[in-house]
Design an enzyme around this catalytic site. Structure first.
Site, PDB file in Angstrom:
ATOM      1  N   GLY A   1      50.762 -28.100   9.127  1.00 42.78           N
ATOM      2  CA  GLY A   1      49.675 -29.223   9.184  1.00 42.78           C
ATOM      3  C   GLY A   1      50.285 -30.393   9.940  1.00 42.78           C
ATOM      4  N   GLY A   2      51.151 -29.991  11.144  1.00 45.85           N
ATOM      5  CA  GLY A   2      51.700 -30.682  11.859  1.00 45.85           C
ATOM      6  C   GLY A   2      50.917 -31.515  12.636  1.00 45.85           C
TER       7      GLY A   2
ATOM      8  CG  ASP B   1      47.000 -28.879  12.133  1.00 46.20           C
ATOM      9  OD1 ASP B   1      45.800 -28.852  11.735  1.00 46.20           O
ATOM     10  OD2 ASP B   1      47.662 -30.049  11.485  1.00 46.20           O
TER      11      ASP B   1
ATOM     12  CG  HIS C   1      49.311 -38.177   1.414  1.00 49.94           C
ATOM     13  ND1 HIS C   1      49.327 -39.534   1.828  1.00 49.94           N
ATOM     14  CD2 HIS C   1      48.704 -37.470   2.544  1.00 49.94           C
ATOM     15  CE1 HIS C   1      49.042 -39.614   3.414  1.00 49.94           C
ATOM     16  NE2 HIS C   1      48.819 -38.358   3.538  1.00 49.94           N
TER      17      HIS C   1
HETATM   18  C1  LIG Z   1      47.113 -36.362   7.394  1.00 50.78           C
HETATM   19  S1  LIG Z   1      47.240 -35.156   8.641  1.00 50.78           S
HETATM   20  C2  LIG Z   1      49.035 -35.132   8.919  1.00 50.78           C
HETATM   21  C3  LIG Z   1      49.207 -34.424  10.229  1.00 50.78           C
HETATM   22  C4  LIG Z   1      50.601 -34.583  10.678  1.00 50.78           C
HETATM   23  N1  LIG Z   1      51.742 -33.773   9.807  1.00 50.78           N
HETATM   24  C5  LIG Z   1      51.174 -35.739  10.637  1.00 50.78           C
HETATM   25  O1  LIG Z   1      52.035 -36.630   9.919  1.00 50.78           O
HETATM   26  O2  LIG Z   1      50.850 -36.752  11.667  1.00 50.78           O
HETATM   27  C6  LIG Z   1      46.936 -33.498   7.745  1.00 50.78           C
HETATM   28  C7  LIG Z   1      47.028 -32.306   8.894  1.00 50.78           C
HETATM   29  O3  LIG Z   1      46.785 -31.241   7.881  1.00 50.78           O
HETATM   30  C8  LIG Z   1      45.839 -30.353   8.490  1.00 50.78           C
HETATM   31  N2  LIG Z   1      45.236 -29.415   7.778  1.00 50.78           N
HETATM   32  C9  LIG Z   1      44.149 -29.731   6.972  1.00 50.78           C
HETATM   33  N3  LIG Z   1      43.814 -28.469   6.346  1.00 50.78           N
HETATM   34  C10 LIG Z   1      44.527 -27.552   6.857  1.00 50.78           C
HETATM   35  C11 LIG Z   1      44.448 -26.245   6.633  1.00 50.78           C
HETATM   36  N4  LIG Z   1      43.580 -25.447   5.718  1.00 50.78           N
HETATM   37  N5  LIG Z   1      45.654 -25.270   7.148  1.00 50.78           N
HETATM   38  C12 LIG Z   1      46.401 -26.049   8.033  1.00 50.78           C
HETATM   39  N6  LIG Z   1      46.299 -27.425   8.487  1.00 50.78           N
HETATM   40  C13 LIG Z   1      45.580 -28.101   7.919  1.00 50.78           C
HETATM   41  C14 LIG Z   1      44.910 -31.424   9.486  1.00 50.78           C
HETATM   42  O4  LIG Z   1      44.244 -30.833  10.519  1.00 50.78           O
HETATM   43  C15 LIG Z   1      46.007 -32.365  10.081  1.00 50.78           C
HETATM   44  O5  LIG Z   1      46.449 -32.102  10.935  1.00 50.78           O
END
Ligand SMILES: C[S@@+](CC[C@H](N)C(=O)[O-])C[C@H]1O[C@@H](n2cnc3c(N)ncnc32)[C@H](O)[C@@H]1O
Length: 382
Positions: free
Chosen positions: A218-219, A241, A288
């Site tokens: 989820g980067g 992601d 979170h």
């Molecule tokens: C709040 S953002 C944080 C992004 C990054 N880690 C940062 O701190 O800037 C949450 C991330 O989780 C990813 N995400 C949500 N659901 C996901 C899933 N089922 N599998 C992989 N990534 C996911 C989103 O696309 C998003 O990029």
């Protein structure tokens, strides 16, 4: 027992001793403590009715910032100061309402005015310029469009226990994110700009030198991973992601990045599977976003992919008692509740969820930001 420690031994200790420098996370904590005490003192001097009225009308500030961000007023002032008529003509809006908004924002120190009455940028409004490398314009848009509408229904959450994003938009947040590319663009840009300072704090204050491979799960678009990869030149990385984030455009940008040979992009769903056998699985500001049940599911997916000696690294807000950043953390917590049915968690809450998925906390490393890095490992591993 969980210990709270600083991860990095100070390099060049003689030099540091000479200048009596503190670790940056401690300097940050002391600065916040002082600011918090001063704010509370100043507030205690303001009459109660004035404080309450100021608080209840604070949405007006957000809306004024929204209008100038949406219109790109700051972009128009980059080359030269401008009179209101010139600004209104360039932006094709009415001069009088814009002038009254600008007068208020000048009073708040957002814009300035020169001796001829022309509007100028300040250090704050420079951050509203759309092409500023640390622009917060996307965050202003994000907070005052979908987020604002969702907050208008806060009472719904209190009455039903449900988040209000899903009921306001008939779609859960991340589904909406995958359906509407305009929203996804603003959200992804907001995450990237909010992350600039946080990423530096995590990359510098946690010691990644013990790992050979790292996956940022989820980067996002990979800003944190780039900072870590730049600092640790032998680290092999995976940026993981969804399709909505790792778009063709993002892939193309990475292909031109000098780090490209050490950072592989992988599209996937962390509820299904993540890359196996990696030394460290990093999740920054991901946990979170999810209610407890889904958090445990994410942990279980990662646990299955881990080697016995792998580590899970959560760069997250941790709610501690007597925290100088408590107001900000509690506000973030409410945003999580209203948008995602999720929360910011205490050490005990983090620990319980990890244990349910067969993981346990090894240590918690503070950073110079509001994030801490929780390091966890599989139970029964060495
Ligand atoms: C709040 S953002 C944080 C992004 C990054 N880690 C940062 O701190 O800037 C949450 C991330 O989780 C990813 N995400 C949500 N659901 C996901 C899933 N089922 N599998 C992989 N990534 C996911 C989103 O696309 C998003 O990029």
């Amino acid at each position: 027992m969980t210990t709270v420690i600083s991860s990095k031994p100070q390099e060049n200790s003689a030099k540091n001793l000479a200048s009596v420098s503190l670790p940056s996370w401690l300097e940050h904590k002391l600065g916040n403590w002082l600011a918090n005490k001063l704010t509370k003192f100043i507030e205690s001097q303001i009459p109660a009715n004035a404080r309450l009225l100021d608080m209840v009308s604070s949405f007006q500030q957000g809306q004024c910032l929204y209008v100038v961000a949406k219109l790109k007023v700051a972009d128009c002032l980059v080359d030269s100061p401008k009179h209101i008529q010139t600004l209104a003509e360039e932006l094709k809006v009415q001069a009088d309402p814009l002038a009254r908004i600008m007068r208020y924002l000048c009073e708040l120190g957002i814009f300035g005015q020169d001796h001829l009455g022309r509007y100028t940028l300040t250090q704050v409004s420079e951050l509203l310029v759309s092409y500023h490398p640390q622009s917060l314009r996307p965050v202003v848009l994000l907070y005052n469009e979908e987020t604002y509408n969702v907050w208008a229904n806060l009472l719904h959450t209190v009455k039903t226990g449900e988040n209000t994003f899903t009921s306001t938009y008939n779609t859960p947040f991340f589904k909406y994110h995958s359906l509407y590319s305009d929203f996804a663009d603003i959200y992804n840009q907001s995450m990237a700009s909010l992350s600039i300072l946080l990423d530096q704090a995590v990359a510098e204050d946690y010691d990644f030198s013990v790992y050979r491979t790292l996956a940022d799960i989820g980067g996002g678009q990979g800003n944190l991973l780039r900072q870590i990869a730049e600092r640790y030149s032998s680290l092999q990385c995976i940026l993981f992601d969804t399709q909505a984030v790792l778009t063709a455009e993002v892939k193309e940008q990475w292909q031109q990045d000098p780090m490209d040979n050490r950072v592989k992009l992988q599209i996937g769903d962390f509820f299904q599977s993540v890359p196996t056998g990696v030394d460290a699985y990093l999740l920054k500001n991901v946990i979170h976003n999810w209610p407890d049940e889904q958090v445990v599911q994410i942990y279980k997916t990662i646990h299955q992919a881990m080697k016995p000696q792998s580590r899970l690294l959560l760069a997250e807000t941790v709610i501690f008692d007597h925290d100088a950043m408590q107001r900000m953390k509690l506000k973030l917590d409410l945003n999580m509740m209203v948008i995602h049915s999720s929360k910011e968690r205490t050490v005990k809450q983090h620990s319980e969820l990890l244990e349910t998925a067969g993981l346990k906390i090894v240590k918690i490393v503070p950073t110079r930001s509001h994030l801490s890095v929780i390091e966890a490992k599989p139970m029964n591993s060495y």
